[in-house]
Design a protein around this motif. Structure first.
Motif, PDB file in Angstrom:
ATOM      1  N   PHE B 582       0.840  -1.211   0.000  1.00  0.00           N
ATOM      2  CA  PHE B 582       0.000   0.000   0.000  1.00  0.00           C
ATOM      3  C   PHE B 582       0.872   1.256   0.000  1.00  0.00           C
ATOM      4  CE2 PHE B 582      -1.602   3.162   3.080  1.00  0.00           C
ATOM      5  CZ  PHE B 582      -2.626   3.700   2.314  1.00  0.00           C
ATOM      6  N   ALA B 583       1.920   1.208   0.868  1.00  0.00           N
ATOM      7  CA  ALA B 583       2.788   2.378   1.001  1.00  0.00           C
ATOM      8  C   ALA B 583       3.483   2.678  -0.313  1.00  0.00           C
ATOM      9  CB  ALA B 583       3.818   2.131   2.103  1.00  0.00           C
ATOM     10  N   ASN B 584       3.992   1.632  -0.965  1.00  0.00           N
ATOM     11  CA  ASN B 584       4.657   1.822  -2.257  1.00  0.00           C
ATOM     12  C   ASN B 584       3.703   2.426  -3.281  1.00  0.00           C
ATOM     13  OD1 ASN B 584       7.197   0.969  -1.483  1.00  0.00           O
ATOM     14  ND2 ASN B 584       6.717  -1.190  -1.876  1.00  0.00           N
ATOM     15  N   TYR B 585       2.524   1.845  -3.316  1.00  0.00           N
ATOM     16  CA  TYR B 585       1.530   2.332  -4.287  1.00  0.00           C
ATOM     17  C   TYR B 585       1.169   3.786  -4.036  1.00  0.00           C
ATOM     18  CZ  TYR B 585      -2.048   1.941  -7.784  1.00  0.00           C
ATOM     19  OH  TYR B 585      -2.775   2.121  -8.933  1.00  0.00           O
ATOM     20  N   LEU B 586       1.061   4.115  -2.696  1.00  0.00           N
ATOM     21  CA  LEU B 586       0.739   5.487  -2.314  1.00  0.00           C
ATOM     22  C   LEU B 586       1.825   6.434  -2.791  1.00  0.00           C
ATOM     23  CD1 LEU B 586      -1.499   6.892  -0.673  1.00  0.00           C
ATOM     24  CD2 LEU B 586      -0.027   6.723   1.325  1.00  0.00           C
ATOM     25  N   ARG B 602       0.959   2.686  11.445  1.00  0.00           N
ATOM     26  CA  ARG B 602       1.726   1.574  10.884  1.00  0.00           C
ATOM     27  C   ARG B 602       3.068   2.098  10.389  1.00  0.00           C
ATOM     28  NH1 ARG B 602      -1.653  -2.968  10.136  1.00  0.00           N
ATOM     29  NH2 ARG B 602       0.285  -4.006   9.582  1.00  0.00           N
ATOM     30  N   LYS B 603       4.092   1.359  10.737  1.00  0.00           N
ATOM     31  CA  LYS B 603       5.447   1.857  10.445  1.00  0.00           C
ATOM     32  C   LYS B 603       5.713   1.890   8.962  1.00  0.00           C
ATOM     33  CE  LYS B 603       6.874   0.091  14.802  1.00  0.00           C
ATOM     34  NZ  LYS B 603       6.748  -1.256  15.398  1.00  0.00           N
ATOM     35  N   GLY B 604       5.215   0.913   8.233  1.00  0.00           N
ATOM     36  CA  GLY B 604       5.446   0.818   6.778  1.00  0.00           C
ATOM     37  C   GLY B 604       4.999   2.077   6.079  1.00  0.00           C
ATOM     38  N   THR B 605       3.859   2.567   6.497  1.00  0.00           N
ATOM     39  CA  THR B 605       3.325   3.774   5.875  1.00  0.00           C
ATOM     40  C   THR B 605       4.168   4.982   6.260  1.00  0.00           C
ATOM     41  OG1 THR B 605       1.182   2.760   6.201  1.00  0.00           O
ATOM     42  CG2 THR B 605       1.171   5.016   5.454  1.00  0.00           C
ATOM     43  N   MET B 606       4.552   4.991   7.553  1.00  0.00           N
ATOM     44  CA  MET B 606       5.340   6.127   8.032  1.00  0.00           C
ATOM     45  C   MET B 606       6.647   6.228   7.258  1.00  0.00           C
ATOM     46  SD  MET B 606       4.870   5.905  12.115  1.00  0.00           S
ATOM     47  CE  MET B 606       3.298   5.610  12.828  1.00  0.00           C
ATOM     48  N   GLU B 607       7.189   5.095   6.841  1.00  0.00           N
ATOM     49  CA  GLU B 607       8.485   5.080   6.184  1.00  0.00           C
ATOM     50  C   GLU B 607       8.465   5.855   4.874  1.00  0.00           C
ATOM     51  OE1 GLU B 607      10.013   0.787   7.846  1.00  0.00           O
ATOM     52  OE2 GLU B 607       9.947   1.132   5.686  1.00  0.00           O
ATOM     53  N   THR B 611       7.009  14.010   5.296  1.00  0.00           N
ATOM     54  CA  THR B 611       7.059  14.729   6.565  1.00  0.00           C
ATOM     55  C   THR B 611       6.174  13.974   7.544  1.00  0.00           C
ATOM     56  OG1 THR B 611       7.089  16.737   5.272  1.00  0.00           O
ATOM     57  CG2 THR B 611       6.773  16.978   7.641  1.00  0.00           C
ATOM     58  N   ILE B 612       6.630  13.834   8.826  1.00  0.00           N
ATOM     59  CA  ILE B 612       5.850  13.143   9.842  1.00  0.00           C
ATOM     60  C   ILE B 612       5.527  14.123  10.947  1.00  0.00           C
ATOM     61  CG2 ILE B 612       5.823  11.319  11.581  1.00  0.00           C
ATOM     62  CD1 ILE B 612       7.719   9.745   9.806  1.00  0.00           C
ATOM     63  N   TYR B 613       4.209  14.127  11.327  1.00  0.00           N
ATOM     64  CA  TYR B 613       3.783  14.909  12.487  1.00  0.00           C
ATOM     65  C   TYR B 613       3.323  13.922  13.537  1.00  0.00           C
ATOM     66  CZ  TYR B 613       3.781  18.910   9.328  1.00  0.00           C
ATOM     67  OH  TYR B 613       4.160  19.869   8.441  1.00  0.00           O
ATOM     68  N   GLY B 621      -6.176  15.976  28.028  1.00  0.00           N
ATOM     69  CA  GLY B 621      -6.751  17.192  27.419  1.00  0.00           C
ATOM     70  C   GLY B 621      -5.711  18.068  26.759  1.00  0.00           C
ATOM     71  N   ILE B 622      -4.443  17.738  26.831  1.00  0.00           N
ATOM     72  CA  ILE B 622      -3.431  18.597  26.208  1.00  0.00           C
ATOM     73  C   ILE B 622      -2.649  17.766  25.222  1.00  0.00           C
ATOM     74  CG2 ILE B 622      -1.401  20.064  26.598  1.00  0.00           C
ATOM     75  CD1 ILE B 622      -2.590  20.315  29.532  1.00  0.00           C
ATOM     76  N   SER B 623      -2.772  18.124  23.907  1.00  0.00           N
ATOM     77  CA  SER B 623      -2.044  17.390  22.863  1.00  0.00           C
ATOM     78  C   SER B 623      -0.722  18.090  22.619  1.00  0.00           C
ATOM     79  CB  SER B 623      -2.846  17.384  21.568  1.00  0.00           C
ATOM     80  OG  SER B 623      -4.153  16.968  21.828  1.00  0.00           O
ATOM     81  N   LYS B 624       0.239  17.226  22.253  1.00  0.00           N
ATOM     82  CA  LYS B 624       1.552  17.797  21.979  1.00  0.00           C
ATOM     83  C   LYS B 624       1.979  17.372  20.603  1.00  0.00           C
ATOM     84  CE  LYS B 624       5.854  18.717  24.399  1.00  0.00           C
ATOM     85  NZ  LYS B 624       6.816  18.193  25.420  1.00  0.00           N
ATOM     86  N   LEU B 625       2.454  18.346  19.776  1.00  0.00           N
ATOM     87  CA  LEU B 625       2.821  18.070  18.379  1.00  0.00           C
ATOM     88  C   LEU B 625       4.325  17.990  18.245  1.00  0.00           C
ATOM     89  CD1 LEU B 625       1.168  17.976  15.629  1.00  0.00           C
ATOM     90  CD2 LEU B 625       2.068  20.267  15.275  1.00  0.00           C
ATOM     91  N   LEU B 626       4.734  16.978  17.365  1.00  0.00           N
ATOM     92  CA  LEU B 626       6.174  16.823  17.140  1.00  0.00           C
ATOM     93  C   LEU B 626       6.360  16.600  15.667  1.00  0.00           C
ATOM     94  CD1 LEU B 626       8.819  15.525  19.137  1.00  0.00           C
ATOM     95  CD2 LEU B 626       8.296  13.816  17.439  1.00  0.00           C
ATOM     96  N   SER B 627       7.098  17.527  15.003  1.00  0.00           N
ATOM     97  CA  SER B 627       7.214  17.392  13.540  1.00  0.00           C
ATOM     98  C   SER B 627       8.628  16.956  13.159  1.00  0.00           C
ATOM     99  CB  SER B 627       6.865  18.732  12.892  1.00  0.00           C
ATOM    100  OG  SER B 627       7.825  19.679  13.219  1.00  0.00           O
ATOM    101  N   MET B 628       8.689  16.203  12.037  1.00  0.00           N
ATOM    102  CA  MET B 628       9.986  15.682  11.609  1.00  0.00           C
ATOM    103  C   MET B 628       9.958  15.576  10.099  1.00  0.00           C
ATOM    104  SD  MET B 628      11.571  11.963  12.138  1.00  0.00           S
ATOM    105  CE  MET B 628      10.783  11.673  13.672  1.00  0.00           C
ATOM    106  N   LYS B 629      10.988  16.156   9.487  1.00  0.00           N
ATOM    107  CA  LYS B 629      11.052  16.102   8.030  1.00  0.00           C
ATOM    108  C   LYS B 629      12.027  15.042   7.622  1.00  0.00           C
ATOM    109  CE  LYS B 629      10.377  19.346   4.372  1.00  0.00           C
ATOM    110  NZ  LYS B 629      10.378  20.758   3.999  1.00  0.00           N
ATOM    111  N   LEU B 630      11.590  14.090   6.780  1.00  0.00           N
ATOM    112  CA  LEU B 630      12.480  13.042   6.319  1.00  0.00           C
ATOM    113  C   LEU B 630      13.135  13.471   5.022  1.00  0.00           C
ATOM    114  CD1 LEU B 630      10.210   9.985   7.076  1.00  0.00           C
ATOM    115  CD2 LEU B 630      12.021  10.880   8.479  1.00  0.00           C
ATOM    116  N   ASN B 631      14.061  12.615   4.537  1.00  0.00           N
ATOM    117  CA  ASN B 631      14.832  12.917   3.335  1.00  0.00           C
ATOM    118  C   ASN B 631      15.686  14.157   3.573  1.00  0.00           C
ATOM    119  OD1 ASN B 631      13.674  10.763   2.100  1.00  0.00           O
ATOM    120  ND2 ASN B 631      12.083  11.998   1.120  1.00  0.00           N
TER     121      ASN B 631
END
Lengths: 62, 631
Positions: B582-586, B602-607, B611-613, B621-631
């Motif tokens: 699925f990830a490849n096709y995406l 799912r890790k496969g998709t994340m790979e 960009t990952i958030y 009640g308090i969400s925390k955001l963490l962003s990471m740019k791949l490549n």
């Protein structure tokens, strides 16, 4: 009744109707036996019954 | 019975061919040339009563059909009844067929057929004879019709004569009416005559009075005449006396004359004696002579007077005579007038009688007149009543319908007055039932009518609009159908391709459940994963189901790529291998300018993400955001 060929068997009826339409068929047929003879009213039933039996037999024969 | 008679066997063959070719059934034919009949030669009658004849003998037919008749009926005997039939059969050892007049049959085999015969439908033989009888009846009836038509014409002629007679009678009626009118006039003239007679009677009465007066006058005249006669008689007596006196006087004169003559003689003597004194004497003499002359003249005058008197006397006598005659005549007249009076009296009586008669007549006429007057008064009363009624009706008409009698003619006169009055009554009751009059009703009606019209218009508009909308909907559905089918096919095709790519083999197809109702029909997905048989999607495992759904999603995306796409944990049910697929096709898909926002754990998709958030919730009640740019 006579014109509609009522009272005759289906085969005879259709044949007679066909004969009225086609001349070459009409030549072959003199007519239905009943129309070619006449009987005193007194003997009508007897003669008709006698002829019916003959008809049944002849049908069986052919 | 229903056998068909033909000339030759060839003809029969032809006809049978025809029947077979046209599948018309079976029929039996009797060719004249081939059929040879046999007849019973002898019947053992043996005193059995009720035997009629061999059947073929009873049938009348053309000579050329005789053989056929013999063939069919030559071995059939007809008897009166069943008993004689059975006897005959026994006697002849069932050598032939026997039929009774009622249609019961003893066959030569000994079997007996019989029962009731359905005369109406089956009797074909009777039909021909019946046709002949009916034709005869028809000609008889035609003759009858002709006769009836003749009598009809005669009746029409007689009607015309009667009409002429009626005309004559009407003329007679008119004449009678004319006579009646003339008679009426005569009656009138008779009444006039009566009046005239009355006038005459009055005249006669007056005449009678005059005559009576005349009579009185005549009587007076007679009396006067009698008085005159008496006077005349007195006069005559006086005249007689007068005459007598004259006669006496005459005597005196003659005496005087005699005396004088004596004197003369004396004087003559004295003359002689006194000659001397003659002169004187002569003188005296002369004187005397003179005196004598005078006397003579006086005598003459007297005589003349006498004569005159006598004449007078005569005339007076004549007068008396005439007067006497007159008297007699007057007497006669008086007598005559008495007769006349009697005659007049008689006449008066007659006239009185006439008068009485006329009075009677007049009385009768008066009675008649009174009757007529009574009738007239009755009629007047009636008329007055009718007038009042008419007035009431006209008033009623004016009050109720505002119609004058002159206007009524414009209306149609009702044919059935009772029905119409009943209708009027019913209408009145209806009007009563409508209740009291609401004066505002007219205004209300106007408003309501306005509103109603407005509503009607709106309704019409709405109806038009609905029709238009329906048409539009129809068009739209048509277009939708077309587009749907078109797109469906495309999607189906893309789905198949994507499926093969994702599953690396197999087959998938979209199918409409209801082909006829495309827009509302469900869609079924039939798939055949590699190495499995073709089956419905419901029979697949959860992972396969999800993967198939993903395939469909990608197929749609492939046809109509949207620039931005959110996928929320769609690959959660997939196993590890399929996640990578699925990830490849995406990733492959993302090259087509589609930005994917994928929510996943799912890790496969994340790979494969650029960009990952990461979102965590350390505290409630308090969400925390963490962003990471791949490549």
């Amino acid at each position: 009744m006579e014109a509609e060929k009522e009272g005759y068997a289906k085969s005879v009826k259709s044949l007679l109707i066909e004969c009225d339409k086609k001349v070459e068929l009409k030549k072959c047929i003199h007519g239905v036996l009943a129309n070619l003879i006449s009987v005193d009213k007194k003997y009508e039933i007897a003669v008709e019954m006698a002829l019916r039996i003959c008809y049944a037999k002849s049908c069986y024969k052919y | 019975m229903q056998n068909l008679v033909t000339n030759t066997e060839e003809d029969a063959k032809k006809l049978i061919e025809y029947l077979r070719n046209n599948n018309l059934g079976r029929a039996s034919f009797l060719p004249i040339t081939s059929i040879k009949g046999r007849k019973i030669e002898k019947i053992n009658k043996n005193n059995i009563s009720g035997i009629v004849e061999i059947a073929s003998e009873l049938v009348k037919t053309d000579k050329k059909y005789e053989e056929i008749i013999n063939h069919l009926l030559g071995k059939t005997v007809i008897t009166e009844d069943m008993a004689s039939a059975i006897n005959l059969a026994k006697q002849n050892r069932y050598a032939f067929r026997i039929v009774t007049l009622k249609g019961d049959i003893i066959n030569s085999s000994g079997s007996i057929t019989g029962g009731s015969v359905e005369t109406k439908s089956a009797n074909i033989l009777g039909r021909t004879t019946q046709i002949i009888i009916l034709e005869k009846e028809i000609t008889a009836l035609n003759n009858k019709i002709g006769k009836i038509k003749k009598t009809k014409i005669e009746y029409e002629i007689s009607i015309e004569t009667i009409l002429e007679e009626a005309m004559f009678l009407e003329q007679g009626l008119q004449e009678i009416e004319i006579i009646y009118a003339t008679e009426k006039q005569k009656v009138l003239s008779l009444q006039e005559n009566i009046e005239k007679i009355e006038k005459k009677l009055n005249n006669l009465k007056e005449e009678l009075k005059q005559i009576e007066e005349n009579k009185i006058e005549n009587e007076k005249n007679i009396k006067e005449l009698e008085i005159k006669i008496e006077k005349i008689e007195v006069k005559t007596e006086e005249l007689n006396i007068y005459i007598n006196e004259f006669n006496l006087k005459n005597k005196d004169n003659q005496i005087y004359i005699d005396n004088l003559n004596f004197d003369i003689t004396n004087l003559k003597i004295s003359v002689s004696s006194f000659d001397e004194s003659e002169l004187s004497i002569q003188e005296i003499l002369e004187r005397i002579e003179q005196e004598l002359d005078n006397n003579n003249s006086s005598i003459k005058i007297k005589e003349e007077q006498i004569e005159k008197i006598e004449q007078n006397n005569k005339s007076l006598e004549e007068k008396i005579n005439t007067l006497k005659k007159q008297r007699e005549q007057i007497k006669k007249d008086v007598n005559n007038s008495g007769q006349k009076v009697e005659e007049f009296k008689n006449k008066r009586k007659e006239k009185n009688q006439e008068l009485i008669n006329s009075e009677k007549e007049i009385e009768e006429q008066f009675i008649k007149i009174e009757n007529i007057k009574n009738q007239i008064s009755k009629l007047d009363v009636k008329k007055a009543k009718i007038d009042i009624e008419i007035e009431q009706i006209t008033n009623k008409m004016w009050e109720e319908y505002e119609v004058t009698p002159n206007n009524v003619e414009e209306y149609i006169k009702p044919e059935n007055i009772q029905l119409t009055t009943k209708k009027v009554k019913d209408l009145r009751i209806e009007i009563k039932n409508l209740g009291s009059i609401n004066i505002d009703a007219i205004e209300e009606y106007k408003q309501t009518k306005e509103r109603y019209d407005f509503m009607c218009e709106q309704r019409l508009d709405l109806e038009e609009a609905t029709i238009k909308l329906k048409k539009i909907i129809q068009d739209m559905t048509k277009i939708m159908k077309e587009q749907f089918i078109e797109k469906f096919e495309i999607i189906n095709k893309a789905f198949g391709e994507v499926f093969v790519e994702l599953f690396e083999g197999g087959k998938a197809e979209l199918k409409l459940v209801d082909q006829d109702n495309i827009l509302e029909s469900g869609i079924e997905i039939e798939i055949q994963p590699p190495g499995k048989k073709l089956q419905n999607m419901n029979l697949l495992s959860g992972g396969e189901k999800a993967f198939t759904a993903i395939a469909l999603l990608f197929a749609i995306l492939k046809i109509n790529p949207s620039p931005f796409c959110v996928l929320d944990e769609i690959e959660a049910a997939l196993d590890e291998v399929n996640v990578y697929k699925f990830a490849n096709y995406l990733k492959h898909f993302a090259k087509n300018n589609i930005q994917f926002l994928v929510i996943t754990h799912r890790k496969g998709t994340m790979e494969i993400a650029d960009t990952i958030y990461g979102i965590t919730m350390k505290e409630n009640g308090i969400s925390k955001l963490l962003s990471m740019k791949l490549n």
